[in-house]
Design a protein around this motif. Structure first.
Motif, PDB file in Angstrom:
ATOM      1  N   GLY A 273       0.799  -1.227   0.000  1.00 18.81           N
ATOM      2  CA  GLY A 273       0.000   0.000   0.000  1.00 18.81           C
ATOM      3  C   GLY A 273       0.825   1.267   0.000  1.00 18.81           C
ATOM      4  N   GLY A 274       2.113   1.158  -0.306  1.00 20.41           N
ATOM      5  CA  GLY A 274       2.975   2.332  -0.350  1.00 20.41           C
ATOM      6  C   GLY A 274       2.631   3.265  -1.489  1.00 20.41           C
ATOM      7  N   THR A 275       3.189   4.467  -1.456  1.00 23.45           N
ATOM      8  CA  THR A 275       2.933   5.481  -2.480  1.00 23.45           C
ATOM      9  C   THR A 275       4.247   5.941  -3.091  1.00 23.45           C
ATOM     10  N   VAL A 276       4.134   6.664  -4.225  1.00 27.86           N
ATOM     11  CA  VAL A 276       5.313   6.982  -5.033  1.00 27.86           C
ATOM     12  C   VAL A 276       5.330   8.460  -5.406  1.00 27.86           C
ATOM     13  N   SER A 277       6.499   9.078  -5.288  1.00 27.74           N
ATOM     14  CA  SER A 277       6.728  10.451  -5.726  1.00 27.74           C
ATOM     15  C   SER A 277       7.860  10.464  -6.746  1.00 27.74           C
ATOM     16  N   ILE A 278       7.625  11.118  -7.889  1.00 32.24           N
ATOM     17  CA  ILE A 278       8.577  11.139  -8.993  1.00 32.24           C
ATOM     18  C   ILE A 278       8.945  12.585  -9.315  1.00 32.24           C
ATOM     19  N   ALA A 279      10.249  12.865  -9.396  1.00 38.27           N
ATOM     20  CA  ALA A 279      10.749  14.214  -9.695  1.00 38.27           C
ATOM     21  C   ALA A 279      11.412  14.174 -11.065  1.00 38.27           C
ATOM     22  N   ALA A 280      10.605  14.274 -12.102  1.00 36.80           N
ATOM     23  CA  ALA A 280      11.048  13.924 -13.453  1.00 36.80           C
ATOM     24  C   ALA A 280      12.196  14.782 -13.963  1.00 36.80           C
ATOM     25  N   GLN A 281      12.137  16.092 -13.754  1.00 39.50           N
ATOM     26  CA  GLN A 281      13.198  16.945 -14.284  1.00 39.50           C
ATOM     27  C   GLN A 281      14.526  16.642 -13.606  1.00 39.50           C
ATOM     28  N   VAL A 282      14.515  16.490 -12.300  1.00 37.90           N
ATOM     29  CA  VAL A 282      15.737  16.143 -11.576  1.00 37.90           C
ATOM     30  C   VAL A 282      16.267  14.784 -12.031  1.00 37.90           C
ATOM     31  N   GLU A 283      15.375  13.822 -12.152  1.00 38.97           N
ATOM     32  CA  GLU A 283      15.808  12.451 -12.454  1.00 38.97           C
ATOM     33  C   GLU A 283      16.466  12.345 -13.818  1.00 38.97           C
ATOM     34  N   THR A 284      15.915  13.030 -14.805  1.00 38.03           N
ATOM     35  CA  THR A 284      16.525  12.985 -16.130  1.00 38.03           C
ATOM     36  C   THR A 284      17.768  13.860 -16.210  1.00 38.03           C
ATOM     37  N   GLN A 285      17.753  14.976 -15.506  1.00 39.41           N
ATOM     38  CA  GLN A 285      18.846  15.940 -15.610  1.00 39.41           C
ATOM     39  C   GLN A 285      20.060  15.553 -14.769  1.00 39.41           C
ATOM     40  N   MET A 286      19.833  15.000 -13.584  1.00 36.87           N
ATOM     41  CA  MET A 286      20.923  14.731 -12.648  1.00 36.87           C
ATOM     42  C   MET A 286      21.387  13.278 -12.663  1.00 36.87           C
ATOM     43  N   GLY A 287      20.712  12.427 -13.420  1.00 33.22           N
ATOM     44  CA  GLY A 287      21.200  11.061 -13.568  1.00 33.22           C
ATOM     45  C   GLY A 287      20.656  10.068 -12.577  1.00 33.22           C
ATOM     46  N   HIS A 288      19.521  10.373 -11.954  1.00 28.49           N
ATOM     47  CA  HIS A 288      18.899   9.383 -11.076  1.00 28.49           C
ATOM     48  C   HIS A 288      18.432   8.161 -11.872  1.00 28.49           C
ATOM     49  N   LEU A 301      -0.168   1.473  -8.983  1.00 27.96           N
ATOM     50  CA  LEU A 301       0.097   2.596  -8.093  1.00 27.96           C
ATOM     51  C   LEU A 301      -0.347   3.905  -8.744  1.00 27.96           C
ATOM     52  N   ARG A 302      -0.498   4.921  -7.922  1.00 27.58           N
ATOM     53  CA  ARG A 302      -0.919   6.246  -8.381  1.00 27.58           C
ATOM     54  C   ARG A 302       0.239   7.224  -8.173  1.00 27.58           C
ATOM     55  N   PRO A 303       1.140   7.334  -9.148  1.00 23.13           N
ATOM     56  CA  PRO A 303       2.324   8.172  -8.959  1.00 23.13           C
ATOM     57  C   PRO A 303       1.966   9.641  -8.851  1.00 23.13           C
ATOM     58  N   SER A 304       2.803  10.376  -8.121  1.00 18.50           N
ATOM     59  CA  SER A 304       2.664  11.824  -7.984  1.00 18.50           C
ATOM     60  C   SER A 304       3.942  12.469  -8.500  1.00 18.50           C
ATOM     61  N   LEU A 305       3.944  13.802  -8.543  1.00 10.90           N
ATOM     62  CA  LEU A 305       5.098  14.546  -9.031  1.00 10.90           C
ATOM     63  C   LEU A 305       5.655  15.453  -7.947  1.00 10.90           C
ATOM     64  N   SER A 306       6.960  15.719  -8.043  1.00 16.06           N
ATOM     65  CA  SER A 306       7.605  16.617  -7.088  1.00 16.06           C
ATOM     66  C   SER A 306       8.730  17.376  -7.766  1.00 16.06           C
ATOM     67  N   ILE A 307       9.127  18.473  -7.148  1.00 11.98           N
ATOM     68  CA  ILE A 307      10.174  19.329  -7.707  1.00 11.98           C
ATOM     69  C   ILE A 307      11.556  18.894  -7.254  1.00 11.98           C
ATOM     70  N   ASP A 308      11.714  18.523  -5.982  1.00  9.43           N
ATOM     71  CA  ASP A 308      12.975  18.071  -5.390  1.00  9.43           C
ATOM     72  C   ASP A 308      13.871  19.244  -5.023  1.00  9.43           C
ATOM     73  N   VAL A 309      14.737  19.716  -5.934  1.00  8.31           N
ATOM     74  CA  VAL A 309      15.742  20.712  -5.545  1.00  8.31           C
ATOM     75  C   VAL A 309      15.801  21.869  -6.541  1.00  8.31           C
ATOM     76  N   VAL A 310      15.609  23.093  -6.050  1.00  5.50           N
ATOM     77  CA  VAL A 310      15.730  24.250  -6.926  1.00  5.50           C
ATOM     78  C   VAL A 310      17.178  24.691  -7.081  1.00  5.50           C
ATOM     79  N   THR A 311      18.106  23.991  -6.445  1.00  7.22           N
ATOM     80  CA  THR A 311      19.524  24.229  -6.733  1.00  7.22           C
ATOM     81  C   THR A 311      19.844  23.920  -8.183  1.00  7.22           C
ATOM     82  N   THR A 312      18.985  23.089  -8.812  1.00  7.98           N
ATOM     83  CA  THR A 312      19.335  22.534 -10.117  1.00  7.98           C
ATOM     84  C   THR A 312      18.201  22.583 -11.133  1.00  7.98           C
TER      85      THR A 312
END
Length: 455
Positions: A273-288, A301-312
């Motif tokens: 029953g866990g949930t998922v958060s995806i930070a697409a711009q960070v993941e593609t840009q920073m190599g996650h 699952l019902r994925p959501s979106l997140s920003i993560d870090v505005v450093t990048t």
């Protein structure tokens, strides 16, 4: 002033199948709650004392939900534009984080939360791994409160040393202070602010610390959020499998990134029953790794979106929607190309809007309060100016928001029934917030430069 607000004549995208959409509809707010949504609420004698917002030419949507942002990094926005994830650990967590004062956390959280509101993000999960002293979480929570955003404050570790806190750390998040913060700020049941625990998890911490932190969260009945399966760093740890072997999986846990989960681990997350958060711009840009939106959906699952870090990366949801949409459609199209088949079943703009709103509320544990424009929900509402030249003419309102709009089109933002942005301008004292965060920028840059000087 009336406690009733009528949003009149907008193109309403409720994100609730039971409510539906209204090409020209009204939305009535009473005491901070959505009272009614329909084709014609005005003119029937039901709303004589309501303040009216004329939404003609606007698309009305639920507020976006950002399910994972290190808001404390606002003061160092853009310092690591070319960073990989490996670089981030050194350049941010081992260079800037040790110098953060409590006031820098306040300044960053205030400016960062206002940035969210300006961009139509009405709910934020603040992943706050900067608790270098007991004053740091106090400052973070106070700033969220002062900004007027709906937020889940996720209490994280200190960050005074990369080796102490991220390399098989033996230092657990201090339970006594977590209890203090929960009792001080989060004892009320129905509030704009809720609490979570931001844990580092196996691989980053020794098993005893992992178990202690999971036990603490469950003792206090607060949700857990943890980064997993990202790049070389967490991707190699098999973190979800380790958590399963430790008997720690549960429906109270959000897994952030998930770029390299095995099929077994996806099934473990889904079954627990866990949930998922995806930070697409960070993941593609920073190599996650590739944003796993479709993988999550394929496992129920019902994925959501997140920003993560505005450093990048940018701090708005429009960027995340497009990054995830493009990355997943690119991957899907490549598969069909290799098969020499016509592509089908790819992500749609409408699905991306669902992911950015109601899915986010689900992941933040707030779906009963926000995420859709349905009677009974708290009134977290955004008006997108569809008359603007970058949106007009509108053919598909979902595409208009997901693929055409940007922050400049966010005209009106309402949180819990209170208007916080009107006619394209935040009502908060943004000049003060900017001055504060710039003062923190100057202080932190000075500290980092001083630390580089030979002894």
């Amino acid at each position: 002033m009336s406690n009733r607000l009528l949003i009149r004549g907008g193109h309403i995208l409720s994100m609730d199948p039971a409510v539906g959409d209204f090409p020209r509809g009204d939305l009535l707010v009473e005491d901070g709650r959505i009272a009614a949504v329909g084709s014609v609420l005005s003119g029937n004698g039901a709303t004589p004392d309501a303040e009216v917002i004329d939404a003609t030419g606007f698309i009305v949507i639920p507020g976006f939900v950002d399910t994972h942002r290190h808001t404390w990094e606002t003061a160092i926005r853009g310092v690591a534009p070319d960073a990989t994830l490996d670089d981030y650990f050194v350049e941010i967590l081992d260079t800037f984080a040790p110098h953060y004062r409590a006031e820098d956390v306040y300044n960053s959280n205030l400016a960062g939360a206002l940035e969210c509101l300006n961009a139509g993000i009405t709910t934020l999960v603040d992943w706050s791994h900067i608790n270098n002293t007991p004053q740091h979480p106090d400052a973070a929570v106070q700033a969220l409160r002062d900004a007027g955003i709906r937020a889940q404050y996720a209490y994280g570790s200190a960050n005074t040393s990369l080796s102490d806190y991220w390399f098989q750390s033996t230092i657990a998040i201090p339970g006594d202070d977590v209890r203090r913060v929960r009792e001080t700020y989060f004892s009320a049941g129905d509030s704009l602010l809720t609490m979570a625990l931001a844990t580092r998890g196996p691989g980053f911490c020794v098993p005893e610390v992992v178990e202690a932190e999971w036990k603490l969260a469950r003792e206090l009945d607060i949700p857990i959020t943890v980064h997993v399966a990202m790049g070389r760093l967490a991707g190699r740890f098999g973190m979800v499998k380790q958590l399963s072997d430790m008997g720690l999986l549960g429906p109270d846990t959000t897994y952030v990134h998930c770029c390299h989960l095995s099929d077994e681990e996806w099934e473990l997350v889904a079954r627990s029953g866990g949930t998922v958060s995806i930070a697409a711009q960070v993941e593609t840009q920073m190599g996650h790794g590739w944003p796993p939106v479709v993988a999550a959906m394929d496992h129920g699952l019902r994925p959501s979106l997140s920003i993560d870090v505005v450093t990048t990366v940018p701090g708005d949801m429009f960027t995340q929607i497009r990054a995830a949409f493009a990355a997943e459609r690119a991957r899907g199209n490549a598969v069909f190309w290799e098969r020499n088949e016509a592509a089908s079943g790819l992500l749609t703009a409408r699905q991306m809007m669902q992911i950015a709103t109601v899915n986010g509320a689900h992941v933040a544990g707030l779906e009963s309060r926000t995420g859709t424009l349905a009677p009974g929900k708290r009134a977290d509402v955004v008006l997108i100016d569809a008359r603007a030249i970058n949106i007009a003419p509108v053919h598909d309102p979902y595409a208009a928001v997901a693929l055409c709009a940007d922050v400049s089109n966010v005209d009106t933002v309402i949180v819990d029934g209170a208007v916080v942005k009107r006619a394209g301008r935040l009502l908060a004292n943004t000049a003060r917030a900017r001055d504060l965060v710039e003062s923190s920028r100057d202080y932190l840059l000075g500290q980092v430069e001083d630390a580089k000087k030979p002894a």
